[in-house]
Design an enzyme around this catalytic site. Structure first.
Site, PDB file in Angstrom:
ATOM      1  CE1 TYR A 287      26.448 -18.335 -31.764  1.00 56.82           C
ATOM      2  CE2 TYR A 287      26.514 -16.054 -31.008  1.00 56.82           C
ATOM      3  CZ  TYR A 287      25.804 -17.214 -31.282  1.00 56.82           C
ATOM      4  OH  TYR A 287      24.432 -17.238 -31.080  1.00 56.82           O
TER       5      TYR A 287
ATOM      6  CG  LEU B 166      21.021 -30.621 -45.859  1.00 58.98           C
ATOM      7  CD1 LEU B 166      20.372 -31.064 -44.549  1.00 58.98           C
ATOM      8  CD2 LEU B 166      21.939 -29.468 -45.579  1.00 58.98           C
TER       9      LEU B 166
ATOM     10  CB  ALA C 111      18.791 -18.663 -35.755  1.00 62.98           C
TER      11      ALA C 111
ATOM     12  CG  LEU D 175      16.974 -22.040 -34.970  1.00 67.16           C
ATOM     13  CD1 LEU D 175      16.249 -21.589 -36.226  1.00 67.16           C
ATOM     14  CD2 LEU D 175      15.969 -22.605 -33.970  1.00 67.16           C
TER      15      LEU D 175
ATOM     16  CE  LYS E  78      24.566 -17.843 -34.978  1.00 72.26           C
ATOM     17  NZ  LYS E  78      23.441 -18.686 -35.426  1.00 72.26           N
TER      18      LYS E  78
ATOM     19  N   GLY F 142      17.989 -28.645 -30.378  1.00 77.57           N
ATOM     20  CA  GLY F 142      18.495 -27.760 -29.329  1.00 77.57           C
ATOM     21  C   GLY F 142      17.363 -27.056 -28.601  1.00 77.57           C
TER      22      GLY F 142
HETATM   23  P1  NAD Z   1      21.466 -24.842 -28.714  1.00 76.94           P
HETATM   24  O1  NAD Z   1      22.914 -25.068 -28.532  1.00 76.94           O
HETATM   25  O2  NAD Z   1      20.533 -25.345 -27.664  1.00 76.94           O
HETATM   26  O3  NAD Z   1      20.977 -25.461 -30.104  1.00 76.94           O
HETATM   27  C1  NAD Z   1      21.796 -25.510 -31.248  1.00 76.94           C
HETATM   28  C2  NAD Z   1      21.506 -26.811 -31.982  1.00 76.94           C
HETATM   29  O4  NAD Z   1      22.318 -26.833 -33.173  1.00 76.94           O
HETATM   30  C3  NAD Z   1      21.892 -28.045 -31.169  1.00 76.94           C
HETATM   31  O5  NAD Z   1      20.858 -28.986 -31.214  1.00 76.94           O
HETATM   32  C4  NAD Z   1      23.157 -28.563 -31.858  1.00 76.94           C
HETATM   33  O6  NAD Z   1      23.323 -29.954 -31.720  1.00 76.94           O
HETATM   34  C5  NAD Z   1      22.916 -28.136 -33.293  1.00 76.94           C
HETATM   35  N1  NAD Z   1      24.162 -27.985 -34.072  1.00 76.94           N
HETATM   36  C6  NAD Z   1      25.294 -27.316 -33.713  1.00 76.94           C
HETATM   37  N2  NAD Z   1      26.218 -27.413 -34.694  1.00 76.94           N
HETATM   38  C7  NAD Z   1      25.659 -28.137 -35.704  1.00 76.94           C
HETATM   39  C8  NAD Z   1      26.104 -28.575 -36.961  1.00 76.94           C
HETATM   40  N3  NAD Z   1      27.343 -28.301 -37.423  1.00 76.94           N
HETATM   41  N4  NAD Z   1      25.253 -29.309 -37.729  1.00 76.94           N
HETATM   42  C9  NAD Z   1      24.005 -29.620 -37.285  1.00 76.94           C
HETATM   43  N5  NAD Z   1      23.530 -29.242 -36.085  1.00 76.94           N
HETATM   44  C10 NAD Z   1      24.344 -28.504 -35.302  1.00 76.94           C
HETATM   45  O7  NAD Z   1      21.249 -23.272 -28.927  1.00 76.94           O
HETATM   46  P2  NAD Z   1      19.901 -22.418 -28.990  1.00 76.94           P
HETATM   47  O8  NAD Z   1      19.859 -21.517 -27.833  1.00 76.94           O
HETATM   48  O9  NAD Z   1      18.744 -23.305 -29.244  1.00 76.94           O
HETATM   49  O10 NAD Z   1      20.188 -21.521 -30.281  1.00 76.94           O
HETATM   50  C11 NAD Z   1      19.637 -21.857 -31.541  1.00 76.94           C
HETATM   51  C12 NAD Z   1      20.054 -20.848 -32.578  1.00 76.94           C
HETATM   52  O11 NAD Z   1      19.636 -19.538 -32.192  1.00 76.94           O
HETATM   53  C13 NAD Z   1      21.567 -20.771 -32.788  1.00 76.94           C
HETATM   54  O12 NAD Z   1      21.835 -20.583 -34.155  1.00 76.94           O
HETATM   55  C14 NAD Z   1      21.971 -19.545 -32.007  1.00 76.94           C
HETATM   56  O13 NAD Z   1      23.126 -18.941 -32.533  1.00 76.94           O
HETATM   57  C15 NAD Z   1      20.742 -18.663 -32.171  1.00 76.94           C
HETATM   58  N6  NAD Z   1      20.634 -17.715 -31.043  1.00 76.94           N
HETATM   59  C16 NAD Z   1      20.193 -18.141 -29.827  1.00 76.94           C
HETATM   60  C17 NAD Z   1      20.151 -17.240 -28.770  1.00 76.94           C
HETATM   61  C18 NAD Z   1      19.640 -17.650 -27.411  1.00 76.94           C
HETATM   62  O14 NAD Z   1      19.674 -16.828 -26.488  1.00 76.94           O
HETATM   63  N7  NAD Z   1      19.141 -18.867 -27.207  1.00 76.94           N
HETATM   64  C19 NAD Z   1      20.570 -15.921 -28.948  1.00 76.94           C
HETATM   65  C20 NAD Z   1      21.040 -15.552 -30.203  1.00 76.94           C
HETATM   66  C21 NAD Z   1      21.062 -16.451 -31.251  1.00 76.94           C
END
Ligand code: NAD
Ligand code: UDP
Length: 332
Positions: A148, A66, A117, A76, A152, A15
């Protein structure tokens, strides 16, 4: 342990944040195992990093157990964009809860340090502003975002419980809105929507009157914070806010994006989203004190590389991409 001998597992590694994190770890000489079910991940990220020779990709849904060799684990895996996590709320909740359980078990098996995360969404629609880590939050348990937010929150609780009962070496990052290059064009979050809309000359879709606020952190700053948190030695069973404390209204963001892209786009106001948090700004005293970290990149400086990323994406696509917001207003 020398970092070149170390294996770090990154779930959600395909991601937006996961890609940048894996890239940083590879640059530091680590072996990286990316675990992702590709629900919002991008194959291009995997293909690029596989070329390093120290990167392994495993397609796996973290709701299932796993067992991998790992010295450190970054968890993440979870969609971060509201349209993406609301599309399958049961999966979102279980990804957070079962994912945390499965990865914590893997940490126990390996004696590995594990970072969760987490998110500013644990504060919900906050009644305390700005938000420090002691604030307990205001989450609507029945609302569309609860899968969500509550997922979390539950994952965090599992982390603290595994620490208390099984002495797992945990880290919990509460991440605030982060943006930057390599976000998906159809991600659906505000920065990607606005930049894409401005580049296409379409109306920028502001939900509500645009007075709601967010504080935006550039991805490089966030990755630095996550790495410092993981590298910090000693017991740290406390959440740490990571984000940029500079706060903008959504109207400000729309104006800035229009001006920086030189777009002729206008702003259109759509109905407010249910349970949308009205304000959000992190107190980062804990990160400053413990990690000696604070963000350095202002929105005005982080937007140009982000705009260039989306402009490149648009130029390589055959069909006009349609963001979630654009699709909602102008169904194909
Ligand atoms: P994103 O959607 O780009 O990436 C999430 C990744 O997790 C994706 O590659 C997706 O395919 C994978 N994924 C989802 N469900 C899955 C599952 N069941 N098994 C395996 N893989 C799975 O989001 P991001 O912005 O890169 O966020 C990454 C992490 O950071 C997340 O946990 C998100 O909650 C946290 N976060 C991000 C932000 C932000 O602003 N980007 C803010 C707060 C928290
Ligand atoms: N938002 C908006 N237009 C969009 C996308 C989002 O006005 O096209 C608003 C959204 O309602 C929220 C803020 O921008 O008030 C941030 O939304 P985002 O989805 O980026 O992240 P959130 O902080 O809500 O998870």
């Amino acid at each position: 342990m020398r970092s070149s001998n170390r294996t770090t597992v990154v779930t959600g590694g395909a991601g937006f944040l996961g890609y940048h994190l894996c890239k940083r770890l590879l640059a530091e000489g680590e072996w990286v195992v990316c675990v992702d079910d590709m629900s919002t991940g991008m194959q291009a990220h995997v293909d690029e990093l596989a070329a390093s020779g120290r990167y392994e990709f495993i397609r796996h849904d973290v709701r299932e157990p796993l067992s991998l060799k790992a010295d450190r684990i970054f968890n993440l895996a979870c969609p971060a964009s509201p349209p993406a996590y609301e599309a399958d709320p049961i999966k979102t909740m279980l990804t957070n809860v079962l994912g945390a359980r499965n990865l914590l078990d893997m940490a126990v098996e390996n004696g590995a340090r594990i970072l969760q995360a987490s998110t500013s969404e644990v504060y919900g629609d906050p009644l305390q502003h700005p938000q420090n880590e002691d604030y307990r939050g205001n989450v609507a348990i029945m609302g569309p975002r609860a899968c969500y937010d509550e997922g979390k929150r539950c994952a965090e609780t599992l982390f603290y419980d595994y620490h208390r009962t099984l002495k797992v070496d945990i880290r919990v990052a509460r991440i605030f809105n982060t943006y930057g290059p390599s976000m998906r064009a159809d991600d659906g979050r505000v920065i990607s929507n606005f930049v894409i809309q401005a580049l296409l000359g379409e109306d920028l879709t502001v939900y509500g009157d645009g007075s709601f606020t967010r504080s935006f952190c550039y991805v490089d700053d966030m990755i630095e914070g996550l790495v410092r948190l993981m590298d910090h030695e000693g017991d740290l069973p406390l959440p740490v806010n990571l984000g940029n404390p500079r706060e903008f209204s959504i109207n400000d963001v729309a104006r800035t994006v229009i001006s920086m892209t030189g777009s002729a786009s206008k702003v259109v106001h759509l109905p407010e989203a249910l349970d949308d948090p009205k304000v959000r700004r992190p107190v980062i005293d804990r990160a400053r004190k413990i990690l000696k970290w604070e963000p350095k990149i202002r929105l005005e400086d982080g937007l140009p590389p982000t705009i260039r990323h989306f402009a490149r994406e648009l130029s390589t696509l055959k069909e006009t991409p349609r963001s979630h917001a654009v699709t909602k207003i102008f169904p194909a």
